[in-house]
Structure formats: C-alpha cells, structure tokens
Design a protein around this motif. Sequence first.
Motif, short mmCIF file in Angstrom:
data_model
loop_
_atom_site.label_atom_id
_atom_site.label_comp_id
_atom_site.label_asym_id
_atom_site.label_seq_id
_atom_site.Cartn_x
_atom_site.Cartn_y
_atom_site.Cartn_z
N PHE A 3 0.85 -1.19 0.00
CA PHE A 3 0.00 0.00 0.00
C PHE A 3 0.89 1.24 0.00
O PHE A 3 1.90 1.28 0.69
CB PHE A 3 -0.89 0.05 1.25
CG PHE A 3 -2.09 -0.86 1.21
CD1 PHE A 3 -2.10 -1.99 0.42
CD2 PHE A 3 -3.22 -0.58 1.97
CE1 PHE A 3 -3.20 -2.84 0.38
CE2 PHE A 3 -4.33 -1.42 1.95
CZ PHE A 3 -4.32 -2.54 1.16
N ASP A 43 -0.34 -1.68 -4.81
CA ASP A 43 -1.62 -2.34 -5.05
C ASP A 43 -2.79 -1.48 -4.61
O ASP A 43 -3.92 -1.68 -5.06
CB ASP A 43 -1.67 -3.67 -4.27
CG ASP A 43 -0.54 -4.59 -4.69
OD1 ASP A 43 -0.57 -5.03 -5.84
OD2 ASP A 43 0.36 -4.83 -3.87
N ALA A 44 -2.54 -0.53 -3.69
CA ALA A 44 -3.60 0.34 -3.21
C ALA A 44 -2.97 1.64 -2.72
O ALA A 44 -1.77 1.70 -2.47
CB ALA A 44 -4.39 -0.32 -2.08
N SER A 76 -6.81 5.45 -10.07
CA SER A 76 -8.17 5.19 -9.59
C SER A 76 -9.08 4.91 -10.78
O SER A 76 -9.98 4.06 -10.70
CB SER A 76 -8.69 6.36 -8.76
OG SER A 76 -8.94 7.48 -9.58
N LYS A 80 -7.76 0.87 -9.34
CA LYS A 80 -7.01 0.64 -8.10
C LYS A 80 -7.80 1.16 -6.91
O LYS A 80 -8.52 2.14 -7.03
CB LYS A 80 -5.65 1.36 -8.21
CG LYS A 80 -4.60 0.81 -7.25
CD LYS A 80 -3.24 1.49 -7.45
CE LYS A 80 -2.41 0.80 -8.51
NZ LYS A 80 -1.04 1.39 -8.61
N LEU A 81 -7.66 0.48 -5.75
CA LEU A 81 -8.37 0.92 -4.56
C LEU A 81 -7.69 2.15 -3.96
O LEU A 81 -6.48 2.17 -3.80
CB LEU A 81 -8.42 -0.20 -3.51
CG LEU A 81 -9.18 -1.47 -3.89
CD1 LEU A 81 -9.31 -2.38 -2.67
CD2 LEU A 81 -10.56 -1.16 -4.46
N ASN A 196 -14.43 1.96 -6.13
CA ASN A 196 -13.03 1.69 -5.78
C ASN A 196 -12.35 2.86 -5.07
O ASN A 196 -11.19 2.75 -4.68
CB ASN A 196 -12.23 1.31 -7.03
CG ASN A 196 -12.10 2.47 -8.01
OD1 ASN A 196 -13.09 3.09 -8.38
ND2 ASN A 196 -10.87 2.77 -8.40
N MET A 224 -9.81 -4.39 2.08
CA MET A 224 -9.09 -3.98 0.87
C MET A 224 -8.17 -5.10 0.41
O MET A 224 -8.10 -5.44 -0.77
CB MET A 224 -8.27 -2.71 1.15
CG MET A 224 -9.12 -1.47 1.39
SD MET A 224 -8.16 -0.05 1.98
CE MET A 224 -7.28 0.44 0.50
N ILE A 228 -8.34 -7.22 -3.16
CA ILE A 228 -7.23 -7.27 -4.12
C ILE A 228 -6.84 -8.73 -4.38
O ILE A 228 -6.63 -9.14 -5.52
CB ILE A 228 -6.03 -6.45 -3.60
CG1 ILE A 228 -6.43 -4.98 -3.49
CG2 ILE A 228 -4.82 -6.62 -4.51
CD1 ILE A 228 -5.49 -4.13 -2.67
#
Lengths: 247, 91
Positions: A3, A43-44, A76, A80-81, A196, A224, A228
């Motif tokens: 993250f 990843d986020a 976004s 992607k979160l 998201n 989250m 993923i």
Amino acid sequence: MKFAVIQFPGSNCDQDCLAAINGLEGLRAEYVWHKETSLDDFDAIVLPGGFAYGDYLRCGAIARFSPIMRAVVSDSRAGKLVLGTCNGFQVLCEAGLLPGALVRNRSLRFVCDMVTMRVEVDDSPFTHGCKKGALLRMPVAHGEGCFFADPETLRELNANRQVILRYSDRDGRIVPEANPNGSIENIAGICNREGNVFGLMPHPDRASDGRLGSADGAKIFRSMMQTIRASRRTTASERPAAARQVA
Amino acid sequence: MPKAAVLDPQGNAVRDAMRHLGMPEVRSVRIGKYMEIDVDGQNGDLEARLHGLCRDLLSNPVIEDYELQASEVRGSASAKATARQAEVRSE
C-alpha cells in the motif's frame, strides 16, 4: 501486498496509517512523497489525515494539485483501490474523485471523539469483512468534516449505494445526537460510483489495535487486502485457460 | 460565498451575536472570502484564465459561488500602467 501512504506537506497521520497497515499480516505500506509521479509499484493508495498545505484556502484545495495526484487520479480510473481518511477524504472530494464536499462542523468546534458508525453497504471493497448493520467504532478529529451534497447528488449517492457508513448511536440508530459534525443524513463515508475510491472522516488508522480502544479500523484495511487478493485469483484462474489454448 | 443551500454555521453564529447585541432586525449573515489579486498585463485571455482558476482553485463549485470584479489600479509613478487588480469574492 503493498500500500502507498501519500505524504503531503502537513500530513500528520501518515505514520499512523503506515503503522496500522504494517501491523496487519500480509500487508506492507510505504511512504510516497507528494512530488512523486508514479504509483505503479503499489496495489492500493491511502491518503492520510492531517492538514495538507495547512488547509489554506479550503481543506485539500491545494493538495489536489500536487504532482502525485495525477497518478492517484489515473490509477483510480484504472480501478485501483484508493482510501482517503479525514484530510485524505477532503482531498479526494476537492480532486473530484468523490462527490460532495466537507465544510465546517455545524457546531463550529473542532471535534475530537470516539464515534460509532453503521455499515450500510457490506459488499464494497472496503467493508465486505463486515455485515450490513454492523457497528464500527473509530475516533474522529476534525474541524471541517460536515459532509455536504446537493439534493440531486444525495439522491444518486443513495440510489447507487455509495453511502458506505453513517454515524449512529450504540444501538445502530441514525439519530442527530450521534452526528459529530452535522453531516447531511449522518453520512460518515462514501465511495465513488465505481466503488473503488472510498473516503471517510473517522480514522481507521487510529483504530487498528485493541490497545487503542478499537480494532475496527483494521477491518477496512483487511477488506481492501481481500478484495485485491480475490481480483488476483480471478486473473490467475483465467491464465491457465489461456495457457491450455496455446498448448 | 457559500451557496444558499449550504449550511453556514459561521454566518449563523455571527447573526445570533448581532441580534444579541441589539440588532434583532438581522435576518441572516453569510460569510465568504474576499481576495485581492494584483495581475501584470492585460492579455486578451487574462480574464478567462482568471475565471478558470476561480473555478479550479479559488472556489469549490460544489459548495461556493464566486464573483470576479476587475478594476484598474490607479498608477503612481512606479506602478505599471497596465497593472490590473482583480477582486475575487469567494468561499
């Protein structure tokens, strides 16, 4: 799973976010300075609380023009979160990634308290670890957290199930007394239409360990992570099929 | 200025204080921001660019209306003859 925690000048919950995420098994967080331009390695994305650029002009108004925000917007859009807590929520609204705006608390006072929220949507990427109607306890600390949206936007938010969390009392009732800042319809957290991008005024980062009085915030980060993972499994299960075709 | 539909608790607090101080006639108070911006030159698209920044940076169209007023700065010897002063009312 990695993250990104964005650091703006004036962010002050970046360390809380980093510690909360790193405290969860399977998750790792790294700081990303606001002058960076890529978030490809992550990843986020988490936009932490604080007072980015001193909150001058309006909360989040200047931060949204930071170089990293271009990557936040494009990532976004790619799905992607993105999580914004407190000041991060304000930045997401100013950037137009979330509808509505956050204005001065109805009481005119900075509110620093523990609040209860009711989960309104239990299949969002951020809350699917919770049951609908479940109550979450997290702290708030803000002067401008009163959520506002015009009637049309509000209708859309409700119709599209974008209101994820509402302030409630300990029995789960949505009452004015449980509303710490005067937010319209007790709204504490919303997502974008695609689901998201999620913003909330309370601090999951400050409620990720029982020793802090609540570990409910960890449920957001875990949801989250599970989202993923699930999306990766889907991608992975498509791959063997493609491989077979080649064979 | 905050849009009419947006709650302005600051304005309400000031309204109550004014009533309390002997002016019951006050019906409402709304509080915004006032900015003075000195600008060099007067290119044709200057005002359009200023309006653009009013929308993108200086105000938030979700909750605020803005008004842009341009006025010439009367020049002292050292002041640029082309200097313009834009008054932006916002918040």
